[in-house]
Design an enzyme around this catalytic site. Structure first.
Site, PDB file in Angstrom:
ATOM      1  N   GLU A  87       3.546  -5.421   8.817  1.00 25.24           N
ATOM      2  CA  GLU A  87       2.257  -5.247   8.116  1.00 25.24           C
ATOM      3  C   GLU A  87       1.825  -6.547   7.432  1.00 25.24           C
ATOM      4  O   GLU A  87       0.636  -6.762   7.187  1.00 25.24           O
ATOM      5  CB  GLU A  87       2.361  -4.121   7.075  1.00 25.24           C
ATOM      6  N   HIS A 145      -2.507   4.501   9.650  1.00 25.53           N
ATOM      7  CA  HIS A 145      -1.180   5.005  10.028  1.00 25.53           C
ATOM      8  C   HIS A 145      -1.336   6.265  10.880  1.00 25.53           C
ATOM      9  O   HIS A 145      -0.894   7.347  10.500  1.00 25.53           O
ATOM     10  CB  HIS A 145      -0.350   5.289   8.788  1.00 25.53           C
ATOM     11  N   HIS A 182       0.820  -1.225   0.000  1.00 25.12           N
ATOM     12  CA  HIS A 182       0.000   0.000   0.000  1.00 25.12           C
ATOM     13  C   HIS A 182       0.851   1.271   0.000  1.00 25.12           C
ATOM     14  O   HIS A 182       0.366   2.341   0.364  1.00 25.12           O
ATOM     15  CB  HIS A 182      -0.962  -0.006   1.192  1.00 25.12           C
ATOM     16  N   HIS A 222      10.013  -3.768   4.297  1.00 24.38           N
ATOM     17  CA  HIS A 222      10.433  -2.362   4.305  1.00 24.38           C
ATOM     18  C   HIS A 222      10.675  -1.858   5.714  1.00 24.38           C
ATOM     19  O   HIS A 222      10.084  -2.342   6.672  1.00 24.38           O
ATOM     20  CB  HIS A 222       9.468  -1.437   3.554  1.00 24.38           C
TER      21      HIS A 222
HETATM   22  C1  DHB Z   1       6.179   3.590   2.918  1.00 25.62           C
HETATM   23  C2  DHB Z   1       5.555   2.353   3.063  1.00 25.62           C
HETATM   24  C3  DHB Z   1       4.455   2.203   3.907  1.00 25.62           C
HETATM   25  O1  DHB Z   1       3.834   1.017   4.126  1.00 25.62           O
HETATM   26  C4  DHB Z   1       3.964   3.290   4.598  1.00 25.62           C
HETATM   27  O2  DHB Z   1       2.868   3.123   5.359  1.00 25.62           O
HETATM   28  C5  DHB Z   1       4.585   4.530   4.472  1.00 25.62           C
HETATM   29  C6  DHB Z   1       5.690   4.677   3.623  1.00 25.62           C
HETATM   30  C7  DHB Z   1       7.334   3.765   1.987  1.00 25.62           C
HETATM   31  O3  DHB Z   1       7.862   2.770   1.464  1.00 25.62           O
HETATM   32  O4  DHB Z   1       7.718   4.904   1.746  1.00 25.62           O
HETATM   33 FE    FE Z   2       2.288   1.204   5.773  1.00 26.20          FE
END
Ligand code: DHB
Ligand code: FE
Length: 291
Positions: A240, A59, A12, A193
């Site tokens: 996540e 978030h 997302h 990530h």
């Molecule tokens: C990013 C990824 C996410 O899941 C998020 O909530 C905010 C930023 C990113 O990769 O920049």
């Molecule tokens: Fe996220």
């Protein structure tokens, strides 16, 4: 009766929404990502679900740090788009299904999952980016959406196993609704990530590939991964991914993987997309194509 016919797993990453909203999808950085989602969009256009159950995380937009439910179901008629600091994304408000959502809450609570009822809520990129990726940019979204928000921003997040079992309970709850509805369930967020601190930018392609393989072939094994392993191996925000296990639990034992796409990077994220059809729905669809 209502039936879950398929599950969609997708990242997302908010930058994906910004790329669409600012007309950047044709730029070299973004071309491979949007091309990779084309088959999924086509699948969605063909399948035309009546309802989407969107397992996603907020978030700190709808819920601030005053109250953070572990599992919450949106029971409102409509969910406005949150302003995350740059104005609300220019996408349609999300239409809910209050009666069906209330039924799911009732069944799940009686099944001993303590779900928070949310009657008023804005939705952020965690929900809108998967909608854009799978439905493109229509004037109105083509189906109703029941948001199921999972806390993965403030520790402790629920375990993968708890999520997998919640998915199984959702399958039963959906099938106890006496209306013919085609339901597609989404598991969103991830994949690997980390967007902050010393390891910012960490991506683990092998972990992501193993997760996608396991989702199709060995969800029970995947459900055993403890929360710390997601963080250690695939970055803070990889937690996540437990939301994908809710989706997987809701599909039953045997599934057919009909599409998979993986791309690195989009912003800081290893982006994954998978479509799993239930065996029953898959046989039905194959029959129709052959006829
Ligand atoms: C990013 C990824 C996410 O899941 C998020 O909530 C905010 C930023 C990113 O990769 O920049
Ligand atoms: Fe996220």
């Amino acid at each position: 009766m209502a039936k879950i016919i398929a599950g969609v797993g997708t990242s997302h990453t908010p930058a994906i929404g910004a790329a669409v909203d600012n007309g950047k999808t044709g730029e070299p950085y973004w071309i491979p990502l949007f091309k990779g989602y084309e088959p999924s969009r086509k699948w969605m256009e063909e399948v035309k679900p009546d309802v989407v159950i969107m397992v996603y995380n907020d978030h700190v937009n709808a819920f601030d740090f005053k109250v953070i439910p572990t599992f919450a179901i949106g029971c409102a008629e409509e969910f406005p788009i949150a302003d995350e600091g740059w104005g609300a994304r220019p996408v349609p408000a999300v239409k809910g299904y209050p009666e069906f959502a209330a039924h799911l809450v009732q069944e799940l609570v009686l099944d001993e999952f303590d779900i928070t009822i949310v009657n008023e809520m804005q939705v952020d990129h965690g929900l809108t980016v998967p909608m854009t990726l799978m439905f493109d940019s229509p004037k109105e979204w083509p189906c109703r959406v029941i948001p199921l928000a999972v806390n993965v921003v403030q520790y402790p997040a629920p375990t993968g196993n708890r999520c997998y079992n919640l998915g199984k309970a959702i399958k039963k709850a959906v099938e106890a609704w006496d209306e013919d509805l085609k339901v597609v369930i989404f598991g969103t967020g991830g994949m690997s990530h980390q967007i902050q601190n010393r390891r910012a930018g960490l991506i683990n392609k092998e972990f992501d590939a193993r997760f996608l393989d396991g989702l199709t072939r060995d969800p029970e094994g995947l459900a055993k991964i403890p929360p710390i392993e997601y963080l250690r191996e695939a970055g803070n925000e990889a937690i996540e991914l437990v939301m994908w296990l809710i989706m997987r639990g809701a599909l039953g034992k045997d599934v057919e993987e009909v599409y998979r796409f993986y791309h690195v990077p989009a912003s800081s994220t290893g982006v994954g997309n998978i479509i799993l059809e239930t065996k029953e729905f898959h046989e039905q669809r194959k029959g129709k194509v052959a006829a």
